[in-house]
Design a protein around this motif. Sequence first.
Motif, PDB file in Angstrom:
ATOM      1  N   UNK A  79       0.836  -1.204   0.000  1.00 56.97           N
ATOM      2  CA  UNK A  79       0.000   0.000   0.000  1.00 56.97           C
ATOM      3  C   UNK A  79       0.869   1.252   0.000  1.00 56.97           C
ATOM      4  N   UNK A  80       1.953   1.189   0.764  1.00 53.79           N
ATOM      5  CA  UNK A  80       2.869   2.329   0.779  1.00 53.79           C
ATOM      6  C   UNK A  80       3.477   2.524  -0.605  1.00 53.79           C
ATOM      7  N   UNK A  81       3.855   1.398  -1.226  1.00 55.27           N
ATOM      8  CA  UNK A  81       4.485   1.445  -2.543  1.00 55.27           C
ATOM      9  C   UNK A  81       3.535   2.091  -3.555  1.00 55.27           C
ATOM     10  N   UNK A  82       2.262   1.634  -3.543  1.00 54.30           N
ATOM     11  CA  UNK A  82       1.288   2.184  -4.487  1.00 54.30           C
ATOM     12  C   UNK A  82       1.173   3.695  -4.313  1.00 54.30           C
ATOM     13  N   UNK A  83       1.082   4.123  -3.065  1.00 57.67           N
ATOM     14  CA  UNK A  83       0.881   5.560  -2.838  1.00 57.67           C
ATOM     15  C   UNK A  83       2.092   6.359  -3.279  1.00 57.67           C
ATOM     16  N   UNK A  84       3.282   5.837  -2.964  1.00 57.81           N
ATOM     17  CA  UNK A  84       4.482   6.588  -3.333  1.00 57.81           C
ATOM     18  C   UNK A  84       4.617   6.683  -4.846  1.00 57.81           C
ATOM     19  N   UNK A  85       4.350   5.570  -5.539  1.00 58.33           N
ATOM     20  CA  UNK A  85       4.507   5.605  -6.998  1.00 58.33           C
ATOM     21  C   UNK A  85       3.415   6.449  -7.644  1.00 58.33           C
ATOM     22  N   UNK A  86       2.257   6.496  -7.004  1.00 68.79           N
ATOM     23  CA  UNK A  86       1.187   7.342  -7.554  1.00 68.79           C
ATOM     24  C   UNK A  86       1.555   8.818  -7.520  1.00 68.79           C
ATOM     25  N   UNK A  87       2.416   9.168  -6.574  1.00 70.77           N
ATOM     26  CA  UNK A  87       2.859  10.562  -6.514  1.00 70.77           C
ATOM     27  C   UNK A  87       3.467  10.979  -7.845  1.00 70.77           C
ATOM     28  N   UNK A  88       4.314  10.078  -8.414  1.00 73.63           N
ATOM     29  CA  UNK A  88       4.961  10.408  -9.698  1.00 73.63           C
ATOM     30  C   UNK A  88       3.928  10.576 -10.791  1.00 73.63           C
ATOM     31  N   UNK A  89       2.941   9.644 -10.794  1.00 76.00           N
ATOM     32  CA  UNK A  89       1.909   9.716 -11.836  1.00 76.00           C
ATOM     33  C   UNK A  89       1.151  11.036 -11.736  1.00 76.00           C
ATOM     34  N   UNK A  90       0.795  11.404 -10.498  1.00 75.05           N
ATOM     35  CA  UNK A  90       0.039  12.639 -10.307  1.00 75.05           C
ATOM     36  C   UNK A  90       0.822  13.842 -10.810  1.00 75.05           C
ATOM     37  N   UNK A  91       2.107  13.861 -10.462  1.00 74.83           N
ATOM     38  CA  UNK A  91       2.931  14.993 -10.892  1.00 74.83           C
ATOM     39  C   UNK A  91       2.978  15.043 -12.420  1.00 74.83           C
ATOM     40  N   UNK A  92       3.090  13.869 -13.029  1.00 72.44           N
ATOM     41  CA  UNK A  92       3.148  13.841 -14.487  1.00 72.44           C
ATOM     42  C   UNK A  92       1.819  14.299 -15.096  1.00 72.44           C
ATOM     43  N   UNK A  93       0.687  13.884 -14.479  1.00 68.29           N
ATOM     44  CA  UNK A  93      -0.607  14.319 -15.001  1.00 68.29           C
ATOM     45  C   UNK A  93      -0.731  15.841 -14.925  1.00 68.29           C
ATOM     46  N   UNK A  94      -0.326  16.402 -13.796  1.00 66.51           N
ATOM     47  CA  UNK A  94      -0.458  17.857 -13.654  1.00 66.51           C
ATOM     48  C   UNK A  94       0.379  18.564 -14.713  1.00 66.51           C
ATOM     49  N   UNK A  95       1.620  18.073 -14.918  1.00 71.25           N
ATOM     50  CA  UNK A  95       2.487  18.719 -15.907  1.00 71.25           C
ATOM     51  C   UNK A  95       1.884  18.663 -17.297  1.00 71.25           C
ATOM     52  N   UNK A  96       1.318  17.484 -17.643  1.00 73.50           N
ATOM     53  CA  UNK A  96       0.706  17.370 -18.974  1.00 73.50           C
ATOM     54  C   UNK A  96      -0.502  18.292 -19.093  1.00 73.50           C
TER      55      UNK A  96
END
Lengths: 155, 151, 403
Positions: free
Chosen positions: C254-271
Motif C-alpha cells: 500500500x505504501x508502494x502504491x501511494x508513493x509511486x502514484x505521486x509520480x503519476x500525479x505529478x506527471x498528469x499535472x504537468x501534462x
Amino acid sequence: MNEKDNLMSIENYISDLKIRFPQITNVEVINVKRLMVHIPTSVLAQITGYWFNELNYRYIIVSAMDSKDGFELIYHYSDDSSGWIMSLNVMLAHNEPTVESMTPIVYGIEWIEREIMDILGIQFLNHPKPERFLLPENWPEGNYPYRRKIRKEDR
Amino acid sequence: MGIKENCFKKSLWVFHLSAGSCNNCDIEILDLLTPRYDVERFGMKLVGSIRHADVLLVTGIVTKKTKARVLEVYEQAPKPIIVIAVGTCPCTGGIFTSGYNFAGPLDKVIPVDAYIPGCPPKPEAMLAGIVKLLSQPPKSGNPRTTSEAQP
Amino acid sequence: MGKKTIVPIGPYHPLLEEPEFFKLYCDGETVVDMEWETGYNHRGIEKICESKTFEQVFYVVERICGICSTSHPFAYANAVESIGAVEIPVRAKLIRSIIGELERVHSHLLWVGLAGHFLGYNTVFMWAWKYREPVLDMFEIITGNRNSYAMFTIGGVRRDIDENKASQLIKVLEDVKIKTDLLVGAVMDDPVIHARLKGVGTLTAKDIHDFGAVGPTARASGVDIDVRRDDPYAAYDMVNWKVITVKEGDVFAKAEVRLLELYESISIINQCLQLLKKEKEGDIKAKVREIPAGIGIGHAEAPRGEVFHFVKSDGGNSPVRHKIRAPSYNCITTFRRSCIGGTISDAAIATAAVDPCYCCTERMIQVYDHNSGKRTMSAAELIKLSQQKTEELNKQFSAKDRS
C-alpha cells in the motif's frame, strides 16, 4: 470501444438479462454508462448473486430514499471492465418496509443496511447484526430523519 | 499573580478533541507541529491525554452523540483549563446548523475562552489566537481567573 | 491460553487526528475479532444537502472531509452534470484535473508522514509534512485557501490558472518530485521497513471484492481498478498515465502504491499544464440554466479511492435525495480481515494503511472507555508497541551489520 459498439453491447446485455430473469419489470439507461434495473424483491438475491459472484461486479453502495410510491432501495454495482454503473431498484411499500438482507452474499453491505435501518426504518430480514449504527443512543425510537414528514395521501 | 495565572505562563500542553469535524482543522493543528510552524519551540506540545493538558482545543460541530463525551472530557480535565474553539464549526455550527444531529455550538456545552473562526483557520491564525488569549487581561468569572482581579 | 482481553483502539488516536473506536478482542498477543462503534462524526450531511440549492451543495460536500475536499465536489459535479447533460469547457476540465491531482499529492504525502510516525520514524513524518507545505501554498495561490478550495461549480470551475501561476506550480512540482525520490529511497531501500511491513495486514483480491474496497487499498492487492481510467471524467482521457498496481496486498504494498502514484500525479499535472497553455482562449465555465428532473450518478477517484454520489432531482432547484459514499466506508470494513490473526502491535499500522478517513465516512470520534475493570490500552500505548517492534528489528539489523 466506441460509443456505438457500447450501445449495441448494452442492448444485448439488457435482452440477455431479461431472458435470464423474466421477473424484471423495467430496464432503463438513465445516463451515459448508467443502467437502472427495476425488479421485484423476490429476485433481488438472485440478481445480486449473479452480478456479484458470476460477473464479478464491484459492490458500491445502497441508496435509499422515501419516494412517492414507497421506499426505494437502489443497489449500485460497478462493472469496472467497461465503466458502467449498474443499479438494482427495489420498491418497498410504505406500510411494510421489509426486505431480505444481502449481507450473506455481499459482506460489505452490512454497514449500509444498518445505516438504512437507522435513517429510514427499513427492516432487513436475516441481518447478522441489526443494531443501531449511526444515530446517538438516546435517539427516539420510530423517528427516522430521512422519512418525508408529509406524504401526499396525508394531505 | 495567583497560582492560576501562573499555570499558563510557560509551556502549554494541548489536548486536541475532535467533536465531529471534517478533518481540516485537525490536520492544520497537526501542521503546527511540523517544521514550517513548529510550535514545540514555544513549549507547546500535543498530549495524548486530557489529564495532562492545559489547553483543550475543540474542532468540529458537537453532534448529539459526542455531546456527552465532550462534557466527560471537560470534566476529566485538570482545572484551570483553557478551552479554545478552533474553526467555524465549534464557534457557531456554520454550515451544519440545520443538521438533525447538531447539538449546538460549543459554548452552549462547555465554557469557551477563545474562538478561532475560519474554515479552516490558517496555522498562523491559530497561533495568533493563542497569543491573543494569553496576552489579554483575564476576564472575571472565567474559571482560571477567579482568584483575584487584575489591575 | 489466557482469557480474551478487549483492547479498544481509541479513546482517541493522537495521530490519526480523527476520533475512532475499535474494539480488538485479543487472545494473548493475537487479535481474534474486532468490532467498531460508529456515529460520532455523523453530521447528517445528506439531509442538509437536500435543503440547499444545487450550487450551494458544492460547499457542503466540500466540508465532508478536509483532506478530500476536491474529490467530493468532483463526484457531485459529475453526477449533477450528467443529469443536465452539461458539456464543460476543455479549460475547466484541465483545471479540475490539476486540482484533483494536486490534492492527491498532498494527501499521499500526508499519509506517508503518518505511516512513518506509526512505525516510529518520526523523521519521515516531519519530512513528508514539510514537503507538503509548498503544495498547500500552491493551493493558496491558485484557489485562495489552503484547504476547502471552493473551486468547483456546475459547468466548470470558479477560478482560472494563468501563466504566472502555472509556472510557479511547475517549479513547486519539480521540487516535490525530488523530495519524493528521497522519500521513496527512504522507504523502499530500508531493510527494517521491509521486515516490519511485509506480510503485515495482508488483504487478498477476494477480500477486496467481498467488501467492495477501492483505491490504493484495492490496487495494492492486485485489483486493477481506477475510476479515472475505467470511466474517464474531466481531463483524464486527454493525458498519458498508468494505474499503479502491486500484487502483495500487505502494508508495504500500500505504501508502494501511494508513493509511486505521486509520480503519476505529478506527471498528469504537468501534462495538463502543457495542454492548458495550448488552450489559451476559452471559458472556464459553461452556462447552465437549470437541472432537469432525473437521476445522476457520479464517481471520482479520491486519494483514498472511489467517491460515489447519487443525486435525484425533481426539476426543482435542490436535490430530492443525495447519497454520498466515501471510499473509507468500504475500506474500513476490511480491517476485519487485515487485523484478525495479526498481533496487536501490527493493528495500528494495518488500520492506518487504508488511510481511513472517518469524517468522510461521517462517523467516528473519541470514546472514553466505559468497560472499566478490563485491561485496556490507550492508542498512544498501541503506537508505542508498534514503534517498539520497529526498534527491535532495527537492533537486529544493526547487530547483523556488525557481525
